[in-house]
Scaffold this active site. Structure first.
Site, PDB file in Angstrom:
ATOM      1  CG  ASN A   1      -7.565  38.925  66.869  1.00  0.00           C
ATOM      2  OD1 ASN A   1      -6.823  38.025  66.480  1.00  0.00           O
ATOM      3  ND2 ASN A   1      -7.193  39.837  67.728  1.00  0.00           N
TER       4      ASN A   1
ATOM      5  CD  GLU B   1       6.053  70.736  80.893  1.00  0.00           C
ATOM      6  OE1 GLU B   1       5.930  69.515  81.074  1.00  0.00           O
ATOM      7  OE2 GLU B   1       6.409  71.229  79.798  1.00  0.00           O
TER       8      GLU B   1
ATOM      9  CE  LYS C   1     -13.287  39.899  57.561  1.00  0.00           C
ATOM     10  NZ  LYS C   1     -14.651  40.453  57.350  1.00  0.00           N
TER      11      LYS C   1
ATOM     12  NE  ARG D   1      16.069  69.494  82.141  1.00  0.00           N
ATOM     13  CZ  ARG D   1      15.270  69.713  81.097  1.00  0.00           C
ATOM     14  NH1 ARG D   1      15.661  70.496  80.100  1.00  0.00           N
ATOM     15  NH2 ARG D   1      14.071  69.156  81.042  1.00  0.00           N
TER      16      ARG D   1
ATOM     17  NE  ARG E   1      10.391  67.105  74.069  1.00  0.00           N
ATOM     18  CZ  ARG E   1      11.164  68.129  74.369  1.00  0.00           C
ATOM     19  NH1 ARG E   1      11.513  68.362  75.627  1.00  0.00           N
ATOM     20  NH2 ARG E   1      11.598  68.932  73.414  1.00  0.00           N
TER      21      ARG E   1
ATOM     22  NE  ARG F   1       6.755  24.373  72.688  1.00  0.00           N
ATOM     23  CZ  ARG F   1       6.474  25.037  71.559  1.00  0.00           C
ATOM     24  NH1 ARG F   1       6.274  26.335  71.602  1.00  0.00           N
ATOM     25  NH2 ARG F   1       6.418  24.418  70.413  1.00  0.00           N
TER      26      ARG F   1
ATOM     27  CG  HIS G   1       1.934  71.265  80.265  1.00  0.00           C
ATOM     28  ND1 HIS G   1       1.683  72.613  80.323  1.00  0.00           N
ATOM     29  CD2 HIS G   1       0.975  70.678  81.050  1.00  0.00           C
ATOM     30  CE1 HIS G   1       0.641  72.842  81.096  1.00  0.00           C
ATOM     31  NE2 HIS G   1       0.194  71.687  81.549  1.00  0.00           N
ATOM     32  CD  GLN G   2       8.942  71.272  74.491  1.00  0.00           C
ATOM     33  OE1 GLN G   2       8.957  71.587  73.302  1.00  0.00           O
ATOM     34  NE2 GLN G   2       9.689  71.884  75.397  1.00  0.00           N
ATOM     35  CB  ALA G   3       8.183  67.627  79.961  1.00  0.00           C
TER      36      ALA G   3
ATOM     37  CG  HIS H   1      -0.049  74.831  76.744  1.00  0.00           C
ATOM     38  ND1 HIS H   1       0.636  75.923  76.222  1.00  0.00           N
ATOM     39  CD2 HIS H   1       0.885  74.106  77.408  1.00  0.00           C
ATOM     40  CE1 HIS H   1       1.899  75.863  76.571  1.00  0.00           C
ATOM     41  NE2 HIS H   1       2.097  74.756  77.291  1.00  0.00           N
TER      42      HIS H   1
ATOM     43  NE  ARG I   1       1.900  76.107  80.177  1.00  0.00           N
ATOM     44  CZ  ARG I   1       2.377  76.045  81.403  1.00  0.00           C
ATOM     45  NH1 ARG I   1       1.870  76.826  82.343  1.00  0.00           N
ATOM     46  NH2 ARG I   1       3.354  75.211  81.716  1.00  0.00           N
TER      47      ARG I   1
END
Length: 372
Positions: A70, A228, A72, A253, A298, A39, A293-295, A159, A208
């Site tokens: 594994n 950030e 299970k 942007r 994400r 194979r 932080h937000q970015a 934060h 923060r």
């Protein structure tokens, strides 16, 4: 006949992958039970014709306890056993293992010394690495040698609300607002009540995040990589100010948020590259709370939930909410935990009008409300 059908299925899947690579794909993963030399020779012949590099990954497990766990936790939840009784699925998979043992020909450092491969024994107990060829293969080896498949939980959160959040200003290095401080207290109580074993807390270098972790009784580690996204010339500005002072940048942007780079700053694409060491380290840890932080959140969330670049830039990560991530086979479970401390909304959706010639009103259509 059954063997012929399986071989035809494998050949069809391999052809699909090679067609995708020929259309501009970069890295293909051919996930199949390539347990015989015959194979593997078929795969080598097909790929060598197109002059692609090939790297084999073999996982060898001889520990009965690991095999049982594994089967299970992983195998019976696979699509193969959808709607099947769990005990019947376990019996069937154990029979599969016995079947493959009769024809199994492992990769050999002598017979296969010309091949590039890694062998993983008992989920990382030891490794055999042979003839690594190029940067991508070396990164795959690094990832596999640091990957932990045991049960773990990642608590991903932002934060607490900051003074600049209240004013609708992005970036900066401000202190927590009064509500942000209340959230930090509530977060510490949550951690105490959860009694999370061997918890580690990671923060960025910014005040923060460190203030948010201040009351938590757990080892803390500060990561510059968790800072950030750098908004460059737009740091500490409101969206309204950016739309007026840099209207073309604001539109660019919105047109492609993932690749757009702030003047003298960063893009989401830059941020993903910066976070690679964090992701690698998360994969080898047990229970970790990441206060970011937000970015940044994400990007990390997109990695664990397998989101594409377009989805990544608009994922919702609200303030004062814990995202409890539990990696499992074939995905990641997510639970949102709201600690019931009010905060501003900082999420801005992509507006309908992304033209450079749009009006200020159209540009600011989705900006969330904030204090002046």
């Amino acid at each position: 006949m059954a063997m012929n059908i399986r071989r035809q299925c494998a050949e069809a899947a391999l052809k699909d992958m090679l067609d995708w690579l020929e259309r501009g794909g970069n890295v293909g993963v051919f996930d199949a039970t390539n347990t015989t030399r015959d194979r593997r020779r078929m795969i080598l012949d097909s790929i060598n014709k197109l002059q692609y590099k090939i790297f084999f990954v073999e996982s060898v497990c001889e520990d009965p306890e690991i095999i049982e766990e594994n089967v299970k936790e992983v195998k019976v939840t696979s699509p193969d056993y959808k709607n099947m009784d769990k005990e019947e699925a376990i019996k069937d998979f154990l029979l599969r293992i016995q079947h493959y043992q009769t024809s199994y020909e492992p990769l050999s450092e002598n017979f296969d010394r010309q091949l590039s491969f890694i062998k993983i024994f008992n989920q990382g107990e030891r490794f055999l690495v042979n003839k690594i060829n190029g940067h991508i293969q070396s990164r795959v080896v690094y990832f596999l040698m640091n990957f932990d498949v045991s049960k773990r939980t990642i608590y991903l959160l932002r934060h607490g609300e900051s003074e600049l959040n209240v004013k609708g200003r992005i970036g900066g290095n401000s202190d927590l607002s009064e509500r942000g401080q209340n959230y930090a207290q509530a977060l510490a109580k949550f951690v105490e009540q959860e009694n999370i074993p061997n918890l580690k807390v990671w923060t960025s270098e910014l005040k923060r995040t460190q203030q948010t972790s201040e009351h938590i009784e757990a080892p803390k580690e500060c990561w510059k990589a968790l800072n950030e996204i750098n908004a460059g010339v737009c740091e500490e500005m409101t969206y309204e100010e950016i739309a007026v002072k840099y209207p073309e940048e604001f539109a660019l942007r919105d047109q492609n948020k993932y690749t757009y780079r702030y003047p003298k700053g960063e893009s989401y694409e830059d941020l993903v590259a910066r976070l690679e060491p964090v992701i690698m380290e998360l994969e080898r840890q047990k229970n970790v709370m990441v206060i970011a932080h937000q970015a940044v959140a994400r990007c990390l969330l997109a990695y664990f939930l397998d989101k594409n670049s377009e989805e990544l830039a608009y994922l919702k990560v609200p303030l004062h909410t814990i995202l409890k991530l539990t990696p499992v086979a074939y995905g990641c479970l997510i639970e949102e935990i709201n600690l019931n401390v009010e905060s501003v909304d900082t999420h801005r959706e992509r507006p309908k009008n992304i033209s450079r010639s749009r009006s200020i009103e159209a540009a600011l259509e989705t900006v969330p409300p904030h204090e002046e």
